[in-house]
Design a protein around this motif. Structure first.
Motif, mmCIF file in Angstrom:
data_model
loop_
_atom_site.group_PDB
_atom_site.id
_atom_site.type_symbol
_atom_site.label_atom_id
_atom_site.label_comp_id
_atom_site.label_asym_id
_atom_site.label_seq_id
_atom_site.Cartn_x
_atom_site.Cartn_y
_atom_site.Cartn_z
ATOM 1 N N LYS A 46 -4.761 -12.222 0.525
ATOM 2 C CA LYS A 46 -4.899 -13.657 -0.151
ATOM 3 C C LYS A 46 -4.710 -13.469 -1.563
ATOM 4 O O LYS A 46 -3.825 -14.870 -2.300
ATOM 5 C CB LYS A 46 -5.727 -14.857 0.137
ATOM 6 N N GLY A 47 -4.778 -12.931 -2.151
ATOM 7 C CA GLY A 47 -5.129 -12.399 -3.389
ATOM 8 C C GLY A 47 -5.821 -13.318 -3.961
ATOM 9 O O GLY A 47 -6.849 -13.501 -2.598
ATOM 10 N N GLN A 48 -5.578 -13.203 -5.645
ATOM 11 C CA GLN A 48 -6.876 -13.468 -6.200
ATOM 12 C C GLN A 48 -6.983 -14.045 -7.394
ATOM 13 O O GLN A 48 -5.636 -13.164 -7.640
ATOM 14 C CB GLN A 48 -8.087 -12.309 -6.139
ATOM 15 N N GLY A 49 -7.558 -14.519 -8.489
ATOM 16 C CA GLY A 49 -6.039 -14.851 -9.212
ATOM 17 C C GLY A 49 -5.900 -16.237 -9.337
ATOM 18 O O GLY A 49 -5.585 -17.266 -8.591
ATOM 19 N N HIS A 54 -2.693 -9.834 -6.981
ATOM 20 C CA HIS A 54 -3.360 -9.076 -7.249
ATOM 21 C C HIS A 54 -4.773 -8.860 -8.185
ATOM 22 O O HIS A 54 -5.358 -7.649 -8.235
ATOM 23 C CB HIS A 54 -2.644 -7.451 -6.210
ATOM 24 N N GLN A 55 -4.246 -9.416 -9.379
ATOM 25 C CA GLN A 55 -4.901 -9.407 -10.638
ATOM 26 C C GLN A 55 -4.936 -7.623 -10.995
ATOM 27 O O GLN A 55 -5.835 -7.600 -10.869
ATOM 28 C CB GLN A 55 -6.387 -9.907 -10.093
ATOM 29 N N GLY A 78 2.000 2.216 -12.361
ATOM 30 C CA GLY A 78 2.651 1.878 -11.144
ATOM 31 C C GLY A 78 1.619 1.590 -10.135
ATOM 32 O O GLY A 78 2.705 1.042 -9.148
ATOM 33 N N LYS A 79 0.618 0.731 -9.939
ATOM 34 C CA LYS A 79 -0.401 0.036 -9.133
ATOM 35 C C LYS A 79 0.167 -1.599 -8.855
ATOM 36 O O LYS A 79 0.834 -1.852 -9.940
ATOM 37 C CB LYS A 79 -1.965 -0.253 -9.466
ATOM 38 N N SER A 80 0.479 -1.951 -7.753
ATOM 39 C CA SER A 80 0.675 -3.135 -7.470
ATOM 40 C C SER A 80 0.374 -4.007 -6.160
ATOM 41 O O SER A 80 0.524 -4.968 -6.260
ATOM 42 C CB SER A 80 2.301 -2.561 -7.053
ATOM 43 N N TYR A 81 -1.095 -2.920 -6.149
ATOM 44 C CA TYR A 81 -1.919 -3.400 -5.044
ATOM 45 C C TYR A 81 -3.176 -3.356 -4.695
ATOM 46 O O TYR A 81 -3.545 -1.885 -5.629
ATOM 47 C CB TYR A 81 -0.702 -3.390 -3.788
ATOM 48 N N ASP A 82 -4.302 -4.175 -4.342
ATOM 49 C CA ASP A 82 -5.959 -3.268 -4.700
ATOM 50 C C ASP A 82 -5.937 -3.901 -3.131
ATOM 51 O O ASP A 82 -5.774 -5.028 -2.376
ATOM 52 C CB ASP A 82 -6.585 -4.661 -5.148
ATOM 53 N N SER A 83 -6.622 -3.344 -2.352
ATOM 54 C CA SER A 83 -6.927 -2.880 -0.955
ATOM 55 C C SER A 83 -8.255 -3.631 -1.058
ATOM 56 O O SER A 83 -8.812 -3.309 0.230
ATOM 57 C CB SER A 83 -6.750 -1.419 -0.673
ATOM 58 N N GLN A 84 -8.933 -4.111 -2.362
ATOM 59 C CA GLN A 84 -10.346 -4.323 -1.376
ATOM 60 C C GLN A 84 -10.241 -5.653 -0.598
ATOM 61 O O GLN A 84 -9.669 -6.201 -0.360
ATOM 62 C CB GLN A 84 -11.045 -4.602 -2.490
ATOM 63 N N SER A 85 -11.766 -6.202 -0.036
ATOM 64 C CA SER A 85 -11.614 -6.869 1.646
ATOM 65 C C SER A 85 -12.417 -8.176 0.485
ATOM 66 O O SER A 85 -12.512 -8.486 -0.427
ATOM 67 C CB SER A 85 -12.792 -6.671 2.499
ATOM 68 N N PRO A 134 0.837 -1.649 -0.028
ATOM 69 C CA PRO A 134 -0.272 0.841 0.092
ATOM 70 C C PRO A 134 0.669 1.407 0.280
ATOM 71 O O PRO A 134 1.985 0.840 0.468
ATOM 72 C CB PRO A 134 -0.847 -0.149 1.126
ATOM 73 N N TRP A 135 0.106 2.259 -0.873
ATOM 74 C CA TRP A 135 1.032 3.475 -0.690
ATOM 75 C C TRP A 135 2.255 3.782 -0.588
ATOM 76 O O TRP A 135 2.820 2.826 -1.551
ATOM 77 C CB TRP A 135 0.162 3.899 0.421
ATOM 78 N N GLU A 136 3.313 4.451 -0.070
ATOM 79 C CA GLU A 136 5.062 4.395 0.055
ATOM 80 C C GLU A 136 5.540 3.249 0.063
ATOM 81 O O GLU A 136 6.646 2.748 -0.327
ATOM 82 C CB GLU A 136 4.814 5.559 0.791
ATOM 83 N N LEU A 137 5.111 2.076 0.582
ATOM 84 C CA LEU A 137 5.506 0.817 0.704
ATOM 85 C C LEU A 137 6.144 0.330 -0.688
ATOM 86 O O LEU A 137 6.820 -0.556 -1.438
ATOM 87 C CB LEU A 137 4.566 -0.072 1.299
ATOM 88 N N ASN A 138 4.834 0.269 -1.745
ATOM 89 C CA ASN A 138 5.625 0.245 -2.671
ATOM 90 C C ASN A 138 6.698 0.521 -3.587
ATOM 91 O O ASN A 138 7.558 0.147 -4.057
ATOM 92 C CB ASN A 138 4.337 0.204 -4.233
ATOM 93 N N ALA A 139 6.759 2.248 -3.653
ATOM 94 C CA ALA A 139 8.164 2.143 -3.798
ATOM 95 C C ALA A 139 9.551 1.776 -2.694
ATOM 96 O O ALA A 139 10.006 1.425 -3.346
ATOM 97 C CB ALA A 139 7.960 4.143 -4.157
#
Length: 400
Positions: A338-341, A316-317, A326-333, A286-291
């Motif tokens: 555990k991720g998805q896909g 995270h599909q 640059g998105k690497s994360y999906d924060s949906q419940s 999430p957020w800055e952790l990606n960079a």
């Protein structure tokens, strides 16, 4: 480019998302001009050039000292309404964590303190020195609704400064006195110091401990979690806790593709040491952790950095359009932990099959709340008696 520092996870201190300005390093050519101009000159000139080469603006710091700031907490219990987490309440005695785990999802919270989620997160620490007193007051309230409580859900409650401050032990003492059930999660062997309290609570079915083991590879974990206990030491901690009669679970978290690929070995070693339950999560950024994480990848594993990040996005599909942004994360419940896909399903199957083969329990440890119910009733009764026996205080009207 920033370089890795010994004993630290982050390789830089990127600015947080609330910063009003942005700074980046650039070579203006001045530093290289001094030695080139003096090539072939006198020894004195070379000496001056050597001094310029050793100038502070050209040198990466060898180490960054840890600073601990005292903080007065106004509340101790944080409520959780996320369906992805197994506990309802949490208590965290510290902000920031000296373990320096590069994957820690709590890093972006340092942005609210106007600090960097990078090096600042692991060097600028905040200790809530009155946390035990505040917790006692909160669970003593008549309106307090009992709920599952976890210590150390955000930052490790047994990080190195706990040895001196002892805030986690104070929290456990309060909960044990009230017979309030609780769990805690850590990757530190320092939890062994409190086996006396934990074992007493466990005999009343009111305590459980979870030990995080990301991988059994000591070289990898030294880079991932530079100031946490070594994997073999955590296994010894599981064994000691289990021998003391304390329910112990293992957290195989987070799963990082192409880095922490020994999930089955971790589960087997923890089971042999005495762990009875297990869970896992996948890497989330999430957020800055990606960079921050990608910077760490480039510093330590440049050859596989792109491959790791592509698989993280697969877990995270993330759509192609979001990947370009640059998105690497999906924060949906129901998906963020555990991720998805397809790839997430494969990891899930590996985990479930290993747990079934090793005999891990799938049910959560049920806690006994009868002791706390009696303690809470005594607190309410004592408060009522104190109110009834209090002598009336003279008011303004008594002067006339």
């Amino acid at each position: 480019m920033p370089t890795a520092l010994k004993g630290r996870g982050a390789v830089g201190a990127p600015q947080h998302r609330f910063a009003s300005d942005t700074r980046e390093w650039a070579d203006d050519g001045w530093t290289a001009a001094v030695p080139d101009a003096l090539e072939g000159g006198s020894p004195a000139a070379h000496k001056d050039a050597d001094a310029e080469d050793a100038a502070w603006w050209q040198q990466a710091p060898q180490s960054v000292a840890t600073q601990v700031h005292e903080e007065r907490a106004r509340s101790a219990i944080q409520k959780n309404d996320s369906p992805d987490i197994f506990f309802d309440h949490s208590v965290n005695p510290y902000r920031g964590c000296e373990h320096g785990c590069i994957y820690c999802y709590a890093r972006p919270y340092h942005s609210y303190l106007n600090l960097s989620p990078g090096l600042d997160f692991e060097t600028q620490l905040f200790a809530k020195t009155n946390i035990a007193q505040v917790l006692r007051a909160e669970i003593s309230r008549p309106r307090y609704q009992r709920a599952s409580l976890n210590i150390g859900s955000a930052t490790d409650c047994y990080q190195p400064i706990e040895r001196e401050l002892g805030l986690t032990r104070q929290l456990i003492e309060v909960l044990c006195e009230a017979e309030h059930p609780f769990s805690l999660i850590t990757k530190s062997s320092a939890v062994e110091r409190d086996i006396d309290l934990l074992a007493a609570a466990a005999r009343k079915n009111a305590a459980a401990v979870y030990i995080t083991i990301t991988s059994l590879d000591p070289q990898l974990t030294r880079l991932l979690e530079p100031r946490a206990a070594a994997p073999h030491r955590r296994l010894r901690t599981i064994r000691r806790l289990a021998e003391a009669g304390i329910p112990v679970g293992v957290s195989v978290a987070p799963h990082i593709p192409f880095l922490t690929e020994d999930m089955e070995e971790v589960l087997a070693a923890a089971r042999e040491a005495g762990a009875t339950t297990a869970f896992y999560t996948v890497l989330r950024l999430p957020w800055e952790l990606n960079a921050v994480f990608q910077q760490w990848l480039q510093a330590h594993y440049p050859q596989r950095a792109a491959r790791v990040m592509e698989r993280v996005r697969d877990l995270h599909q993330i759509s192609e359009a979001d990947r370009l942004r640059g998105k690497s994360y999906d924060s949906q419940s129901f998906a963020r932990m555990k991720g998805q896909g397809l790839w997430a399903d494969l990891v899930r199957q590996r985990f479930r099959r290993a747990c079934a083969q090793l005999g891990y329990g799938r049910e959560r440890i049920e806690m006994d709340w009868r002791g706390f119910a009696l303690w809470q009733a005594r607190q309410v009764q004592t408060a009522r008696q104190g109110t009834a026996s209090a002598a009336p205080q003279p008011g303004q009207g008594s002067l006339f």
